[in-house]
Enzyme design. Structure first.
Site, PDB file in Angstrom:
ATOM      1  N   ASN A 101      15.304  16.105  75.858  1.00  0.00           N
ATOM      2  CA  ASN A 101      16.084  17.245  75.367  1.00  0.00           C
ATOM      3  C   ASN A 101      15.561  18.463  76.125  1.00  0.00           C
ATOM      4  O   ASN A 101      14.368  18.728  76.117  1.00  0.00           O
ATOM      5  CB  ASN A 101      15.855  17.410  73.851  1.00  0.00           C
ATOM      6  CG  ASN A 101      16.676  18.571  73.281  1.00  0.00           C
ATOM      7  OD1 ASN A 101      17.520  19.121  73.988  1.00  0.00           O
ATOM      8  ND2 ASN A 101      16.416  18.925  72.035  1.00  0.00           N
ATOM      9  N   GLY A 102      16.445  19.185  76.815  1.00  0.00           N
ATOM     10  CA  GLY A 102      15.998  20.361  77.563  1.00  0.00           C
ATOM     11  C   GLY A 102      16.693  20.397  78.923  1.00  0.00           C
ATOM     12  O   GLY A 102      17.649  19.673  79.159  1.00  0.00           O
ATOM     13  N   CYS A 137      20.656  18.173  72.232  1.00  0.00           N
ATOM     14  CA  CYS A 137      20.288  16.760  72.146  1.00  0.00           C
ATOM     15  C   CYS A 137      19.380  16.487  70.950  1.00  0.00           C
ATOM     16  O   CYS A 137      18.742  17.372  70.414  1.00  0.00           O
ATOM     17  CB  CYS A 137      19.538  16.351  73.420  1.00  0.00           C
ATOM     18  SG  CYS A 137      20.409  16.756  74.914  1.00  0.00           S
ATOM     19  N   HIS A 186      46.988  58.049  67.602  1.00  0.00           N
ATOM     20  CA  HIS A 186      48.423  57.773  67.851  1.00  0.00           C
ATOM     21  C   HIS A 186      49.006  56.858  66.790  1.00  0.00           C
ATOM     22  O   HIS A 186      49.924  56.092  67.055  1.00  0.00           O
ATOM     23  CB  HIS A 186      48.588  57.164  69.249  1.00  0.00           C
ATOM     24  CG  HIS A 186      48.108  58.056  70.339  1.00  0.00           C
ATOM     25  ND1 HIS A 186      48.785  59.191  70.733  1.00  0.00           N
ATOM     26  CD2 HIS A 186      46.966  58.020  71.071  1.00  0.00           C
ATOM     27  CE1 HIS A 186      48.096  59.802  71.693  1.00  0.00           C
ATOM     28  NE2 HIS A 186      46.988  59.120  71.927  1.00  0.00           N
ATOM     29  N   LYS A 190      37.501  24.939  64.584  1.00  0.00           N
ATOM     30  CA  LYS A 190      36.517  25.375  65.578  1.00  0.00           C
ATOM     31  C   LYS A 190      37.107  25.299  66.986  1.00  0.00           C
ATOM     32  O   LYS A 190      36.815  26.098  67.837  1.00  0.00           O
ATOM     33  CB  LYS A 190      35.244  24.505  65.514  1.00  0.00           C
ATOM     34  CG  LYS A 190      34.153  24.974  66.492  1.00  0.00           C
ATOM     35  CD  LYS A 190      33.759  26.398  66.256  1.00  0.00           C
ATOM     36  CE  LYS A 190      32.809  26.955  67.314  1.00  0.00           C
ATOM     37  NZ  LYS A 190      32.635  28.428  67.195  1.00  0.00           N
TER      38      LYS A 190
HETATM   39  C1  AGP Z   1      36.360  33.174  67.116  1.00  0.00           C
HETATM   40  O1  AGP Z   1      35.407  33.463  66.122  1.00  0.00           O
HETATM   41  C2  AGP Z   1      37.377  32.141  66.655  1.00  0.00           C
HETATM   42  N1  AGP Z   1      36.734  30.986  66.163  1.00  0.00           N
HETATM   43  C3  AGP Z   1      38.461  31.870  67.682  1.00  0.00           C
HETATM   44  O2  AGP Z   1      39.129  33.096  67.905  1.00  0.00           O
HETATM   45  C4  AGP Z   1      37.992  31.313  69.045  1.00  0.00           C
HETATM   46  O3  AGP Z   1      37.296  32.303  69.763  1.00  0.00           O
HETATM   47  C5  AGP Z   1      39.243  30.923  69.845  1.00  0.00           C
HETATM   48  O4  AGP Z   1      39.920  29.916  69.145  1.00  0.00           O
HETATM   49  C6  AGP Z   1      38.915  30.423  71.251  1.00  0.00           C
HETATM   50  O5  AGP Z   1      38.119  29.269  71.184  1.00  0.00           O
HETATM   51  P1  AGP Z   1      37.393  28.768  72.532  1.00  0.00           P
HETATM   52  O6  AGP Z   1      36.439  29.840  72.949  1.00  0.00           O
HETATM   53  O7  AGP Z   1      36.701  27.493  72.151  1.00  0.00           O
HETATM   54  O8  AGP Z   1      38.471  28.552  73.567  1.00  0.00           O
END
Ligand code: AGP
Length: 617
Positions: free
Chosen positions: A100-101, A2, A513, A612
């Site tokens: 915030n907290g 926050c 392997h 992300k």
């Molecule tokens: C990890 O560093 C990556 N950004 C990616 O593998 C990520 O972990 C994956 O896309 C899963 O995302 P989520 O944990 O938000 O589901």
């Protein structure tokens, strides 16, 4: 997490609050709001979503005034709805609070306040504060009555948890009261008697670089003439005025060059937040509020399926080892994207655990829905409160790691492993497969993790130096065994996704392997070899690599007197419970990957081709 902004002065406050909140957007949030005091009323405007949504509300219903407070909320209790957005008001609308907290005893306080006739309008922990302050102002002991700062002080005396707050009231007007315990807060000292409040310098830097950082336990009373910092039972205290010489982009990253480094460095705190209020050291157990009322269902579980992608799949693998090794529950881990389409068989009494930092990953979401549709009980291990996976699973455990901005997951991963360890202890104690004595051992080890991670972060300069030796490598091999096989996979993923060097993680024994054919003096081999149950086995794998001229970066226990003379580079980690070694092994490998990427000049926070949150299949 926050963000808080406040202002008292002669300018129209609303544009200043919005500007300050926009400067705090980088902290991650899911709703925003402002409270402006004018002519004996508090006008609140708040909206779920981005600040642009709040601006639309303000355009339709403007608020004017020369003092007020604002907030961007990262949901921790209650989904990100308008109703749960801050500021929160007392019933009569004459007090408003932003916070915030986390208030750990919010449930108890809410019941007490409701029993005394207070009516709640949100699902948040914060709302207990505004009702308490009103109560202290009206009926508090002695000095609390009639004084906003005294009422806030009396209310905070009943709070367990962390807070950074700002409070306004028409009952004691022309005043903002701020307080800090565990959540940063500062005062911005403006010109012509105008004064700001902010969660960090980003909120005020457009107007002033002169700031007063509040210490934990400090309160501040801000009026048109200036401010006073004071402490309960101590009265006024002096706090120095500091000059902020960062530029805004740096301030958003807390002075770090990249969000990823900031998030690596904040892991001691985020790991503490993940455990806050959840460990029961004496009992050798844990308390997971999100699983309340599920004891019978969890006792009946006959099989667990863990679903995840990428880093979350790696933490899931560690969870599999924990759940079988410690809680003795048959467990499988599936790539969510594979699970959904291979016509899986989900028997009765199956529990699925969907692990996702964002809570929005499409592959994981749809795999969870498939399992749910086949009758499985679904748990979420999620960071983003109120996210889709968090909302659609039957129950869950939040990471409380705060928003993770860097695309490469770091603090979320270590918190995921910690949550899975707590879940394992919970299930083991509940089902009688984990004794109190062994439970105490694991809980004690968990409690030490944040401090041990702090110790590991001190090796950053050494890892930066090591990175210089290998930044031009074309390939890396990461090896680990048992709990640290997934840690090897995670170490390799960190490197490949931000430095673009090809890196493979492998079970150490499996290397003979096939991958052993790749080993030569140009391929660095990272081997995670703590003194755990499989140490001797990994030791012989190291000898196999050495015999072929491989160059070994060994992640070894700090009391290891043998491997220190065998491997080419030593990274030492403290001793802990075997199940928790992946957390300690991963921190230096995060740093190694980070420094190699920086040397290679890649976009560390937004690596090419990556997002992300992968919300598409
Ligand atoms: C990890 O560093 C990556 N950004 C990616 O593998 C990520 O972990 C994956 O896309 C899963 O995302 P989520 O944990 O938000 O589901």
């Amino acid at each position: 997490m926050c963000g808080i902004v406040g202002y008292i002065g002669e300018q129209q406050v609303t544009p200043l609050l919005i500007q300050g909140l926009k400067r705090l957007e980088y902290r991650g949030y899911d709703s925003a709001g402002v409270a402006v005091v004018r002519d004996g009323t508090i006008q609140v405007r708040k909206e779920a979503g981005k600040i642009a949504e709040l601006e639309k509300v303000l355009e339709a219903e403007p608020v004017e005034g020369v003092y007020g407070i604002g907030h961007t909320r990262w949901a921790t209790h209650g989904p990100p709805t308008t109703r749960n957005a801050h500021p929160h008001m007392s019933e009569k609308g004459d007090f408003a609070v932003v916070h915030n907290g986390i208030i750990e005893n919010a449930g108890t306080l809410r019941k007490l306040l409701q029993g005394r006739g207070h009516v709640f309008s949100s699902e948040t922990d914060t709302e207990v504060l505004v009702h308490l302050i009103e109560e202290m102002f009206e009926r508090g002991e002695g000095r609390a009555q009639g004084s906003l700062e005294r009422a806030v002080e009396a209310a905070l005396g009943q709070i367990e948890g962390t807070y950074g707050i700002a409070v306004v009231s028409t009952r004691d007007p022309n005043k903002i009261v701020a307080a800090r315990l565990g959540s940063p807060l500062l005062i911005g000292v403006g010109e012509n008697g105008e004064t700001f409040v902010g969660s960090d310098a980003a909120a005020v830097i457009a107007h002033t670089r002169e700031v007063v950082y509040l210490d934990d336990g400090d309160m501040a009373t801000i009026t048109p003439g200036g401010y006073v910092v004071h402490r309960p039972t101590q009265g006024p205290v002096n706090r120095p005025v500091s000059h902020v010489d960062w530029d805004l982009s740096e301030v958003e990253r807390g002075g770090y060059p990249h969000f990823m480094l900031k998030e690596i460095m904040e892991q001691p705190n985020t790991l503490r937040e993940t455990m806050r209020g959840r460990l029961l050291p004496e009992d050798g157990g844990v308390k997971l509020g999100g699983l309340t009322g599920m004891d019978e269902e969890l006792r009946a579980v006959e099989r667990i399926i863990i679903l995840g992608c990428g880093t979350s799949w790696h933490s899931g693998l560690i969870g599999e080892y924990m759940l079988e090794d410690i809680a003795r529950i048959p467990t499988d881990v599936e790539y969510a994207s594979e699970f959904r389409y291979r016509r899986p068989v989900v028997e009765p009494n199956t529990l699925t655990i969907s692990i996702s930092q964002s809570g929005e990953t499409a592959d994981t979401l749809w795999a969870m829905r498939e399992a749910k549709q086949q009758g499985a009980t679904t748990l979420g291990v999620v960071n983003a409160v109120g996210s889709t996976i968090a909302r659609e699973t039957d129950a869950g455990i939040y990471l409380h790691a705060g928003p993770e901005i860097g695309v490469a997951s770091t603090k979320a991963f270590t918190s995921q492993v910690l949550v899975l360890a707590m879940l394992t202890v919970h299930l083991g104690r509940l089902r009688g497969t984990l004794s109190q004595a062994r439970g105490r051992e694991i809980v004690r080890a968990m409690h030490q993790i944040p401090e041990q991670v702090s110790h590991l972060l001190e090796m950053a300069p050494a890892l930066q130096k090591l990175a210089e030796e290998y930044a031009e490598s074309k390939n890396f091999l990461y090896l680990g065994r048992g709990y640290n096989f997934p840690a090897a996979l995670e170490g390799a993923l960190k490197l490949k996704e931000i430095s673009y060097i090809h890196a493979e993680g492998y079970p150490a024994a499996e290397m003979k392997h096939g991958p052993i054919a790749l080993i030569d003096e140009d391929m660095p081999v990272v081997v995670i070899a703590p003194k755990d149950a499989v140490y001797d086995k990994v030791r012989s794998n190291i000898d196999e690599v050495k015999a072929r001229g491989g160059c070994i970066i060994g992640v070894i226990s700090e009391d290891d007197r043998e491997l220190v003379d065998v491997v080419d580079h030593v990274i030492t980690i403290p001793r802990t419970h075997d199940a928790l070694t992946p957390i300690l092994a991963s921190v230096p490998l995060q740093l190694l990957a980070y420094y190699i990427a920086v040397l290679r000049g890649t976009n560390v926070d937004q690596p090419r081709n990556l997002a992300k949150s992968v919300t598409v299949e």
